[in-house]
Design an enzyme around this catalytic site. Structure first.
Site, PDB file in Angstrom:
ATOM      1  N   LEU A   1    -126.843  18.630  18.974  1.00  0.00           N
ATOM      2  CA  LEU A   1    -125.797  19.485  18.224  1.00  0.00           C
ATOM      3  C   LEU A   1    -126.865  20.749  18.124  1.00  0.00           C
ATOM      4  CD1 LEU A   1    -124.249  17.488  15.519  1.00  0.00           C
ATOM      5  CD2 LEU A   1    -123.714  17.648  17.818  1.00  0.00           C
TER       6      LEU A   1
ATOM      7  N   ARG B   1    -130.070  31.470   8.285  1.00  0.00           N
ATOM      8  CA  ARG B   1    -131.136  31.465   7.239  1.00  0.00           C
ATOM      9  C   ARG B   1    -132.271  32.100   8.239  1.00  0.00           C
ATOM     10  NH1 ARG B   1    -131.424  26.389   4.259  1.00  0.00           N
ATOM     11  NH2 ARG B   1    -130.159  25.626   6.062  1.00  0.00           N
TER      12      ARG B   1
ATOM     13  N   GLY C   1    -118.118  21.336  11.033  1.00  0.00           N
ATOM     14  CA  GLY C   1    -119.066  20.002  10.605  1.00  0.00           C
ATOM     15  C   GLY C   1    -119.592  19.208  11.733  1.00  0.00           C
ATOM     16  N   THR C   2    -120.649  18.460  11.306  1.00  0.00           N
ATOM     17  CA  THR C   2    -121.335  17.671  12.559  1.00  0.00           C
ATOM     18  C   THR C   2    -120.465  16.587  13.395  1.00  0.00           C
ATOM     19  OG1 THR C   2    -122.209  16.434  10.271  1.00  0.00           O
ATOM     20  CG2 THR C   2    -123.640  18.282  11.413  1.00  0.00           C
TER      21      THR C   2
ATOM     22  N   TYR D   1    -150.224  49.509  41.674  1.00  0.00           N
ATOM     23  CA  TYR D   1    -149.137  49.985  41.548  1.00  0.00           C
ATOM     24  C   TYR D   1    -148.918  51.382  41.431  1.00  0.00           C
ATOM     25  CZ  TYR D   1    -144.838  50.210  38.212  1.00  0.00           C
ATOM     26  OH  TYR D   1    -143.692  50.606  37.666  1.00  0.00           O
TER      27      TYR D   1
ATOM     28  N   SER E   1    -169.894  48.130  41.533  1.00  0.00           N
ATOM     29  CA  SER E   1    -169.329  48.542  40.125  1.00  0.00           C
ATOM     30  C   SER E   1    -168.520  49.871  40.354  1.00  0.00           C
ATOM     31  CB  SER E   1    -170.435  48.702  39.047  1.00  0.00           C
ATOM     32  OG  SER E   1    -171.094  47.365  39.102  1.00  0.00           O
TER      33      SER E   1
HETATM   34  C1  UD1 Z   1    -127.319  17.383   7.930  1.00  0.00           C
HETATM   35  C2  UD1 Z   1    -126.722  16.137   7.415  1.00  0.00           C
HETATM   36  C3  UD1 Z   1    -127.685  15.640   6.357  1.00  0.00           C
HETATM   37  C4  UD1 Z   1    -128.900  15.515   6.855  1.00  0.00           C
HETATM   38  C5  UD1 Z   1    -129.695  16.654   7.164  1.00  0.00           C
HETATM   39  C6  UD1 Z   1    -131.007  16.641   7.881  1.00  0.00           C
HETATM   40  C7  UD1 Z   1    -124.343  15.974   7.778  1.00  0.00           C
HETATM   41  C8  UD1 Z   1    -123.204  16.141   7.234  1.00  0.00           C
HETATM   42  N1  UD1 Z   1    -125.475  16.204   7.275  1.00  0.00           N
HETATM   43  O1  UD1 Z   1    -127.202  18.297   6.895  1.00  0.00           O
HETATM   44  O2  UD1 Z   1    -127.285  14.287   6.022  1.00  0.00           O
HETATM   45  O3  UD1 Z   1    -130.105  15.040   5.516  1.00  0.00           O
HETATM   46  O4  UD1 Z   1    -128.864  17.350   8.231  1.00  0.00           O
HETATM   47  O5  UD1 Z   1    -131.567  17.771   8.273  1.00  0.00           O
HETATM   48  O6  UD1 Z   1    -124.469  15.695   9.154  1.00  0.00           O
HETATM   49  N2  UD1 Z   1    -123.978  21.738  13.602  1.00  0.00           N
HETATM   50  C9  UD1 Z   1    -123.072  21.981  14.518  1.00  0.00           C
HETATM   51  N3  UD1 Z   1    -121.610  22.268  14.301  1.00  0.00           N
HETATM   52  C10 UD1 Z   1    -121.175  22.083  13.094  1.00  0.00           C
HETATM   53  C11 UD1 Z   1    -122.053  21.809  12.118  1.00  0.00           C
HETATM   54  C12 UD1 Z   1    -123.455  21.659  12.393  1.00  0.00           C
HETATM   55  O7  UD1 Z   1    -123.289  22.103  15.923  1.00  0.00           O
HETATM   56  O8  UD1 Z   1    -119.976  22.423  12.803  1.00  0.00           O
HETATM   57  C13 UD1 Z   1    -125.354  21.373  14.049  1.00  0.00           C
HETATM   58  C14 UD1 Z   1    -126.016  22.642  13.413  1.00  0.00           C
HETATM   59  O9  UD1 Z   1    -126.421  23.533  14.279  1.00  0.00           O
HETATM   60  C15 UD1 Z   1    -127.421  21.779  13.179  1.00  0.00           C
HETATM   61  C16 UD1 Z   1    -126.984  20.512  12.977  1.00  0.00           C
HETATM   62  O10 UD1 Z   1    -125.584  20.280  13.380  1.00  0.00           O
HETATM   63  O11 UD1 Z   1    -128.260  21.540  14.241  1.00  0.00           O
HETATM   64  C17 UD1 Z   1    -127.028  19.908  11.442  1.00  0.00           C
HETATM   65  O12 UD1 Z   1    -126.165  20.821  10.790  1.00  0.00           O
HETATM   66  P1  UD1 Z   1    -126.597  21.506   9.208  1.00  0.00           P
HETATM   67  O13 UD1 Z   1    -125.248  22.199   8.852  1.00  0.00           O
HETATM   68  O14 UD1 Z   1    -127.851  22.149   9.319  1.00  0.00           O
HETATM   69  O15 UD1 Z   1    -126.378  20.106   8.320  1.00  0.00           O
HETATM   70  P2  UD1 Z   1    -127.283  20.070   7.185  1.00  0.00           P
HETATM   71  O16 UD1 Z   1    -126.218  20.452   5.899  1.00  0.00           O
HETATM   72  O17 UD1 Z   1    -128.502  20.448   7.191  1.00  0.00           O
HETATM   73 CA    CA Z   2    -129.971  21.703   8.765  1.00  0.00          CA
END
Ligand code: UD1
Ligand code: CA
Length: 451
Positions: A10, A17, A82-83, A372, A390
């Site tokens: 992902l 940040r 979301g993830t 160059y 030299s």
């Molecule tokens: C997530 C986990 C959390 C875990 C933590 C560890 C979930 C809901 N939560 O939280 O349990 O402890 O990571 O670091 O999974 N991403 C996408 N598309 C999206 C959302 C996220 O590609 O729509 C990617 C982000 O780029 C990142 C990763 O997924 O690489 C995690 O996303 P992030 O929003 O950082 O999750 P956390 O809130 O840190």
């Molecule tokens: Ca994160």
């Protein structure tokens, strides 16, 4: 392991940040973008197919990822919901049918292959999901792992957790292994009724339990699952990477006199019995053969150093440099696209660009290849056993033959045949008594001005 696996990385996040004009996963650790660290972990774990989910900077991230090897493809997550939603962006890859589907985060670069192996072993033993967890006394911000004996019951995100759940110190690292046969059904059942209104990947745990499936946790050290959200964490991850590599190098027979001052890249190769003095930095593409010494304050990048060579102190080897066996590149020497033959010596204050130096040739202090003209670059080719005096300027394109001798202070603009002496400078004239006259006159003037 004969089970076939797909890894999904992902990497769609904003990374706001980081306060950067480029996506977080393009920032580098040890000279390699974060996303490629995650991809390489997936490869080392034996995944034959890797799907990378991209969003911000989709184009440059995809380009980079697709150039990194075979069996890899990118999927665009247009909206960041979301993830779980991100994982489902790679639905077509999941559908191909896999024993194991691994999910990794593009911003978590230090994951070890054996962590992924251990998670997959739980699937081989019958679990539907294995979540990689870690212990921390500061769990704020992480999903908490709610256990019942050996079984994971649910992952509770910080914002949705009760006070009791917030005290749990076992957290979700973000790495997950899902049995391929259940992956799609579980992911598609995820809803977004939670504090953030997102489709949480972590919800598949409770969904699996509702279906009577087993969910396990495999613990990893905190350092292995460090995530990068800010540049402070980027530096922390870099430090962990460097510390690991230094230890590996020393255990493999490399002497690092002051290990904490030596910086390597992801692909640095150093043979046993190499000595690296303090404050040496190696960019990508460096290979150093056995018995060489890299003296203090040297900077190497894209350079190949042969056996028994001596580099520095204060040498700068730029990309395309090859240093032959037992050759010497001394202080304040810069090289670029330069092939320095075995036993050759370039000891002081020299620039060699687009050059070839034959075996045993000596390049005197202050020699400069003028490669160059402001528009194009040209080569300087010097044969074996030659001597360049030299403070010579070698105006390329130019060739200096085997055994030739260039008088110091020469500006060499024409080829020098093998064995010839080249004098590219004005002949010296001596005028009898003239020096003494000048000295006396100058002394008198000084005395006059003091009165
Ligand atoms: C997530 C986990 C959390 C875990 C933590 C560890 C979930 C809901 N939560 O939280 O349990 O402890 O990571 O670091 O999974 N991403 C996408 N598309 C999206 C959302 C996220 O590609 O729509 C990617 C982000 O780029 C990142 C990763 O997924 O690489 C995690 O996303 P992030 O929003 O950082 O999750 P956390 O809130 O840190
Ligand atoms: Ca994160």
């Amino acid at each position: 392991m004969t089970r076939r696996s797909l890894s999904i990385v992902l990497a769609a996040g904003e990374g706001s940040r980081m306060r950067s004009s480029k996506a977080k996963v393009l920032h580098e650790v040890a000279g390699l973008p974060l996303v490629l660290h995650a991809v390489s972990a997936a490869r080392r774990a034996g995944s034959e197919r890797i799907a990378v989910v991209v969003g911000r900077d989709a184009e440059p991230v995809s380009k980079l990822v697709e150039a990194s090897g075979a069996g890899i493809s990118c999927f665009v997550q247009a909206e960041r919901l979301g993830t779980a939603h991100a994982v489902l962006s790679a639905r077509d890859a999941i559908r191909e049918g896999w024993d194991d589907v691994l999910v990794l985060f593009g911003d978590t670069p230090l994951v070890r292959a054996d962590t992924l192996d251990r998670a997959r072993r739980h699937l081989a033993d019958g679990a539907a999901i294995c979540v990689v967890g870690f212990q921390t006394s500061q769990p704020t911000g992480y999903g908490r792992l709610v256990m019942s004996g050996d079984e994971l019951v649910a992952i509770r995100e910080e914002k949705d957790a009760s006070d009791a759940e917030r005290r749990i110190e076992l957290c979700n690292a973000g790495v997950m292994a899902i049995a391929g046969e259940h992956a799609l059904a579980l992911l598609e059942a995820v809803g977004n009724r939670n504090a953030k209104g997102e489709y949480y990947l972590t919800d598949i745990v409770a969904l699996a339990r509702e279906r009577g499936l087993s969910v396990r946790v495999s613990e990893a050290p905190f350092d292995d699952v460090l995530g990068v959200n800010t540049r402070v964490e980027l530096a922390a991850v870099e430090a962990v990477f460097q510390a690991r590599r230094r230890t590996e190098l020393m255990l493999a027979g490399v002497t690092l006199v002051a290990p904490e001052t030596v910086f390597v890249s992801y692909d640095t190769q150093i043979a046993p019995d190499v000595v690296i003095e303090p404050h040496v930095v190696m960019g990508p593409g460096v290979r150093i053969a056995a018995g060489s010494v890299i003296h203090a304050f040297s900077h190497l990048e894209g350079a190949n150093v042969g056996e028994g060579a001596s580099i520095g102190p204060y040498a700068r080897l730029r990309p395309g440099t090859t240093v032959g066996a037992n050759a010497k590149v001394g202080n304040f020497v810069e090289t670029k696209s330069a092939d320095i033959g075995a036993g050759a010596k370039v000891s002081h204050l020299t620039y060699l660009g687009d050059a070839e130096i034959g075996e045993r040739t000596n390049i005197g202090a202050g020699t400069i290849t003028c490669n160059y003209d402001g528009y194009n670059k040209y080569r300087t080719v010097i044969g074996a056993d030659a001597f360049v005096g030299s403070n010579s300027s070698l105006v390329a394109p130019v060739r200096i033959g085997d055994g030739a001798y260039v008088g110091s202070g020469s500006v060499v603009t024409a080829d020098v045949p093998g064995g010839a002496l080249a004098l590219g400078r004005a002949r010296q004239v001596n005028k009898d008594d003239r020096g003494r006259i000048i000295n006396e006159r100058n002394a008198a003037r000084k005395a006059e001005s003091r009165k």
